[in-house]
Motif scaffolding. Structure first.
Motif, PDB file in Angstrom:
ATOM      1  N   ASP A  81       0.809  -1.209   0.000  1.00  0.00           N
ATOM      2  CA  ASP A  81       0.000   0.000   0.000  1.00  0.00           C
ATOM      3  C   ASP A  81       0.845   1.262   0.000  1.00  0.00           C
ATOM      4  N   GLU A  82       2.146   1.153   0.247  1.00  0.00           N
ATOM      5  CA  GLU A  82       3.021   2.314   0.272  1.00  0.00           C
ATOM      6  C   GLU A  82       3.808   2.487  -1.026  1.00  0.00           C
ATOM      7  N   LEU A  83       3.830   1.471  -1.854  1.00  0.00           N
ATOM      8  CA  LEU A  83       4.597   1.517  -3.091  1.00  0.00           C
ATOM      9  C   LEU A  83       3.806   2.199  -4.200  1.00  0.00           C
ATOM     10  N   PRO A  84       4.506   2.809  -5.160  1.00  0.00           N
ATOM     11  CA  PRO A  84       3.803   3.400  -6.314  1.00  0.00           C
ATOM     12  C   PRO A  84       3.169   2.307  -7.168  1.00  0.00           C
ATOM     13  N   GLU A  85       2.294   2.705  -8.045  1.00  0.00           N
ATOM     14  CA  GLU A  85       1.661   1.768  -8.955  1.00  0.00           C
ATOM     15  C   GLU A  85       2.698   1.208  -9.934  1.00  0.00           C
ATOM     16  N   PRO A  86       2.490  -0.022 -10.411  1.00  0.00           N
ATOM     17  CA  PRO A  86       3.448  -0.598 -11.366  1.00  0.00           C
ATOM     18  C   PRO A  86       3.672   0.273 -12.601  1.00  0.00           C
ATOM     19  N   LYS A  87       2.620   0.937 -13.089  1.00  0.00           N
ATOM     20  CA  LYS A  87       2.784   1.819 -14.253  1.00  0.00           C
ATOM     21  C   LYS A  87       3.748   2.955 -13.947  1.00  0.00           C
ATOM     22  N   THR A  88       3.697   3.460 -12.723  1.00  0.00           N
ATOM     23  CA  THR A  88       4.597   4.540 -12.339  1.00  0.00           C
ATOM     24  C   THR A  88       6.034   4.054 -12.302  1.00  0.00           C
ATOM     25  N   LEU A  89       6.248   2.876 -11.729  1.00  0.00           N
ATOM     26  CA  LEU A  89       7.600   2.322 -11.668  1.00  0.00           C
ATOM     27  C   LEU A  89       8.173   2.091 -13.061  1.00  0.00           C
ATOM     28  N   LYS A  90       7.341   1.579 -13.974  1.00  0.00           N
ATOM     29  CA  LYS A  90       7.820   1.291 -15.319  1.00  0.00           C
ATOM     30  C   LYS A  90       8.063   2.553 -16.130  1.00  0.00           C
ATOM     31  N   ALA A 100       9.373   5.321 -15.008  1.00  0.00           N
ATOM     32  CA  ALA A 100      10.563   6.041 -14.545  1.00  0.00           C
ATOM     33  C   ALA A 100      11.807   5.531 -15.264  1.00  0.00           C
ATOM     34  N   ARG A 101      12.758   6.426 -15.455  1.00  0.00           N
ATOM     35  CA  ARG A 101      14.024   6.048 -16.089  1.00  0.00           C
ATOM     36  C   ARG A 101      14.882   5.252 -15.111  1.00  0.00           C
ATOM     37  N   ASP A 102      14.821   5.606 -13.820  1.00  0.00           N
ATOM     38  CA  ASP A 102      15.598   4.922 -12.789  1.00  0.00           C
ATOM     39  C   ASP A 102      14.708   4.611 -11.603  1.00  0.00           C
ATOM     40  N   VAL A 103      14.881   3.428 -11.032  1.00  0.00           N
ATOM     41  CA  VAL A 103      14.219   3.040  -9.788  1.00  0.00           C
ATOM     42  C   VAL A 103      15.319   2.708  -8.776  1.00  0.00           C
ATOM     43  N   ILE A 104      15.315   3.433  -7.668  1.00  0.00           N
ATOM     44  CA  ILE A 104      16.307   3.238  -6.610  1.00  0.00           C
ATOM     45  C   ILE A 104      15.628   2.518  -5.451  1.00  0.00           C
ATOM     46  N   LEU A 105      16.170   1.395  -5.042  1.00  0.00           N
ATOM     47  CA  LEU A 105      15.613   0.620  -3.935  1.00  0.00           C
ATOM     48  C   LEU A 105      16.517   0.765  -2.718  1.00  0.00           C
ATOM     49  N   ARG A 106      15.983   1.405  -1.673  1.00  0.00           N
ATOM     50  CA  ARG A 106      16.755   1.562  -0.439  1.00  0.00           C
ATOM     51  C   ARG A 106      16.589   0.321   0.412  1.00  0.00           C
ATOM     52  N   VAL A 107      17.716  -0.278   0.762  1.00  0.00           N
ATOM     53  CA  VAL A 107      17.713  -1.486   1.588  1.00  0.00           C
ATOM     54  C   VAL A 107      18.559  -1.224   2.830  1.00  0.00           C
TER      55      VAL A 107
END
Length: 411
Positions: free
Chosen positions: A252-261, A263-270
């Protein structure tokens, strides 16, 4: 004597009679369907308008309270204290301003007495659940919330001491990241010497994004969306260049899949030392994220990324850093936010200041207006001199001769 036909033979009358017998007088208080979960984030995804939220959260923070208001709940029941007195948290005031009924200090029996999905009725400080179950707590109205918040300000000194300790620990863990930029991923999007707009799903972030729309249209900054902030960028008919999300975020906190796709870059903080397979759920969506290993919060990671790539200026949308809001966060990220603000301070500008500081580019029509105004002023000044009067008389005579010639041609 004539016998009456049994009422059950007349189905219409029988149904009306049955409905009358089921009617009960209206009971006092506020009623709704209970949604029960100790985890506030998980509960928010299940709430619907008219529900009663049942939580166990000490010192309700502003972000959770605003999410409850957005879900349009009619009441919030808390097993713990909404305001414990440790510091003036902002959540209860948000609920009070929205007119949401609040009862806290209901105790651990709240979760055994109230079942998820059943109807509950809140009458003052009393909660009525099914099968005669009754609980009593503390009713929090607007005046009571204001009074408790004022009293809680006396606990700030202890919180500041804890804040100082957490900041020291965070700096020790992340000194290479903050001081030398080690571990910051390099995105494909070019950031150096470009303005960057970071959109965080915070208070009033949609309105703030709309307020900087002119700046975005004219300066063409790099658009960075943090969690659901990326969806706000797409809703504004813009494309996020970079999306920063957390591996610990719920669906519920993540953006929609269309939004992720998009974007030019997706940064995953771990988190440091986390499983390297943390990005598998994004890979299944067709997105290959860059890993950013840090204990900083997601929004702070976005700021550190923009600063490490030498952005010319960073505009924060949905970010607010007052003392009360720092303390209201109640998380280890409190030190992260504080030290990150110190790191990016020379570049960071709050979105609320942009409309005041930025007046826009100089357009050709602005230059034309200045030239025309200058020419008129110059002509008026020359006209007041003897030479100017001679020129005006000569010009008038020439115009008169030209008009006479035109008139003769037509005649």
């Amino acid at each position: 004597m004539r016998r009456r036909r049994p009422a059950v033979w007349n189905h219409g009358q029988a149904m009306k009679f049955a409905s009358r017998t089921r009617q009960t007088p209206d009971l006092p208080g506020t009623s709704g369907t209970a949604r029960v979960d100790r985890r506030a984030r998980a509960l928010l995804a299940r709430l619907a308008p008219g529900d009663v939220a049942v939580i166990d959260l000490l010192d309700l923070d502003r972000a959770t309270a605003q999410a409850l208001v957005d879900s349009r709940v009619v009441a919030v029941l808390n097993a713990s204290s909404m305001i414990s007195g440790r510091y003036p948290n902002l959540g209860p005031q948000v609920l009070a301003d929205a007119g949401v009924l609040m009862v806290d200090q209901l105790g651990p029996t709240l979760f055994t007495s109230v079942k998820d999905g059943e109807k509950v009725r809140v009458d003052g400080e009393t909660v009525h659940a099914g099968e005669g179950r009754v609980l009593s707590g503390r009713l929090l109205g607007a005046d009571r919330v204001r009074e408790l918040t004022d009293d809680a300000r006396s606990g700030l000194s202890h919180q500041l001491e804890s804040f100082t300790h957490n900041s020291t620990e965070f700096l020790r863990r992340e000194q290479d990241l903050l001081l030398h930029g080690q571990g910051v991923p390099v995105p494909r999007t070019k950031i150096a010497d470009r303005p960057v707009v970071v959109v965080v799903p915070g208070r009033d972030y949609v309105e703030e994004l709309a307020a900087v729309r002119r700046f975005v249209a004219e300066q063409r900054p790099v658009l960075v969306g943090v969690d659901r902030g990326a969806d706000a960028i797409r809703s504004a008919r813009l494309r996020p260049d970079i999306v920063v999300v957390s591996a610990n975020a719920g669906d519920d906190e993540l953006p929609e899949p269309k939004t992720l796709k998009s974007a030019r870059d997706v940064i995953l903080r771990v988190d440091r030392g986390a499983n390297r397979n943390a990005g598998e759920r994004f890979t299944k969506l067709g997105v290959t994220p860059l890993l950013f290993e840090s204990t900083a919060t997601t929004e702070d990671a976005a700021l550190i990324l923009a600063d490490a790539q030498h952005a010319s200026v960073i505009v924060g949308v949905g970010m607010h850093a007052t003392l009360d809001e720092f303390l209201d966060r109640q998380r280890a990220g409190l030190a992260s936010t504080y030290l990150t603000r110190l790191k990016v301070g020379p570049r960071l500008v709050d979105a609320t200041a942009v409309p005041t500081l930025y007046s826009g580019r100089v357009r050709p029509r602005h230059l034309l207006a200045v030239v025309v105004a200058g020419a008129v002023a110059l002509a008026a000044a020359i006209g007041t001199t003897p030479v100017g009067q001679e020129w005006a008389d000569a010009l008038t005579g020439q115009l008169s001769d030209l008009l006479d010639q035109l008139q003769g041609m037509f005649q």
